[in-house]
Design a protein around this motif. Structure first.
Motif, PDB file in Angstrom:
ATOM      1  N   GLN A  19       0.846  -1.187   0.000  1.00 56.42           N
ATOM      2  CA  GLN A  19       0.000   0.000   0.000  1.00 56.42           C
ATOM      3  C   GLN A  19       0.879   1.233   0.000  1.00 56.42           C
ATOM      4  O   GLN A  19       1.652   1.455   0.946  1.00 56.42           O
ATOM      5  CB  GLN A  19      -0.926  -0.005   1.215  1.00 56.42           C
ATOM      6  N   GLN A  22      -3.109   5.411  -1.675  1.00 55.41           N
ATOM      7  CA  GLN A  22      -3.601   4.400  -2.607  1.00 55.41           C
ATOM      8  C   GLN A  22      -4.187   3.212  -1.848  1.00 55.41           C
ATOM      9  O   GLN A  22      -3.924   3.029  -0.662  1.00 55.41           O
ATOM     10  CB  GLN A  22      -2.467   3.940  -3.524  1.00 55.41           C
ATOM     11  N   GLU A  23      -4.961   2.420  -2.559  1.00 50.14           N
ATOM     12  CA  GLU A  23      -5.537   1.227  -1.955  1.00 50.14           C
ATOM     13  C   GLU A  23      -4.470   0.129  -1.852  1.00 50.14           C
ATOM     14  O   GLU A  23      -3.484   0.113  -2.588  1.00 50.14           O
ATOM     15  CB  GLU A  23      -6.711   0.725  -2.800  1.00 50.14           C
ATOM     16  N   ARG A  24      -4.712  -0.773  -0.931  1.00 57.80           N
ATOM     17  CA  ARG A  24      -3.823  -1.916  -0.790  1.00 57.80           C
ATOM     18  C   ARG A  24      -3.961  -2.796  -2.014  1.00 57.80           C
ATOM     19  O   ARG A  24      -5.080  -3.113  -2.442  1.00 57.80           O
ATOM     20  CB  ARG A  24      -4.180  -2.693   0.473  1.00 57.80           C
ATOM     21  N   GLU A  25      -2.829  -3.204  -2.588  1.00 56.45           N
ATOM     22  CA  GLU A  25      -2.874  -3.985  -3.813  1.00 56.45           C
ATOM     23  C   GLU A  25      -2.117  -5.303  -3.675  1.00 56.45           C
ATOM     24  O   GLU A  25      -1.129  -5.405  -2.946  1.00 56.45           O
ATOM     25  CB  GLU A  25      -2.292  -3.180  -4.991  1.00 56.45           C
ATOM     26  N   GLN A  82      -7.578 -10.647  -3.827  1.00 56.48           N
ATOM     27  CA  GLN A  82      -8.382  -9.652  -3.124  1.00 56.48           C
ATOM     28  C   GLN A  82      -8.042  -9.645  -1.637  1.00 56.48           C
ATOM     29  O   GLN A  82      -7.794 -10.701  -1.039  1.00 56.48           O
ATOM     30  CB  GLN A  82      -9.871  -9.951  -3.304  1.00 56.48           C
ATOM     31  N   THR A  83      -8.076  -8.462  -1.030  1.00 59.77           N
ATOM     32  CA  THR A  83      -7.778  -8.383   0.402  1.00 59.77           C
ATOM     33  C   THR A  83      -8.768  -9.221   1.204  1.00 59.77           C
ATOM     34  O   THR A  83      -8.389  -9.813   2.215  1.00 59.77           O
ATOM     35  CB  THR A  83      -7.814  -6.924   0.888  1.00 59.77           C
ATOM     36  N   GLN A  84     -10.016  -9.306   0.749  1.00 57.05           N
ATOM     37  CA  GLN A  84     -11.015 -10.067   1.499  1.00 57.05           C
ATOM     38  C   GLN A  84     -10.801 -11.571   1.431  1.00 57.05           C
ATOM     39  O   GLN A  84     -11.476 -12.323   2.125  1.00 57.05           O
ATOM     40  CB  GLN A  84     -12.437  -9.716   1.037  1.00 57.05           C
TER      41      GLN A  84
END
Length: 124
Positions: free
Chosen positions: A39, A43-46, A107-109
């Motif tokens: 991250q 910005q978003e975590r990628e 995906q983070t989820q």
């Protein structure tokens, strides 16, 4: 519960290499699928990379393919991220994550447990 502790971050110059480590505890490590994310500020975590629980399968983001290598040592309960040919755009906080159930990857989820992160800064 799974505890994850990252190490190995630092300040390097473009073109240099770093190896990140993530030590896991609290659950049978060989049952966990492991990932690395990053991250950058604002910005978003990628997603960066993932390795299956046996180490036989790996997945990479296009942006790091050919430069980064994810690996694991189940005897040491540790996952690694070898980063070569680093670029300024690789600058970010890098997070280790554990996926108990499998089935996802990018995906983070998809991941239930996260480390605190380690800073990687690449100067030009």
């Amino acid at each position: 519960q799974v505890q994850l502790v990252e190490s190995g971050g630092g300040l390097v110059q473009a073109g240099d290499s770093l190896r990140l480590s993530c030590a896991a505890s609290g659950r049978t490590f060989s049952s966990l699928h492991m990932g690395w994310f990053r991250q950058a500020p604002g910005q978003e975590r990628e997603f960066v990379a993932r390795i299956g629980n046996t180490g036989r399968t790996t997945t990479y983001a296009d942006s790091v393919k050919g430069r980064f290598t994810i690996s694991r040592d189940n005897a040491k309960n540790t996952v690694y991220l070898q980063m070569n040919s680093l670029k300024p755009e690789d600058t970010a906080v890098y997070y280790c994550a554990a996926d108990v159930h499998g089935g996802g990857a990018r995906q983070t989820q998809d991941y239930e447990y996260w480390g605190q992160g380690t800073q990687v800064t690449v100067s030009s």
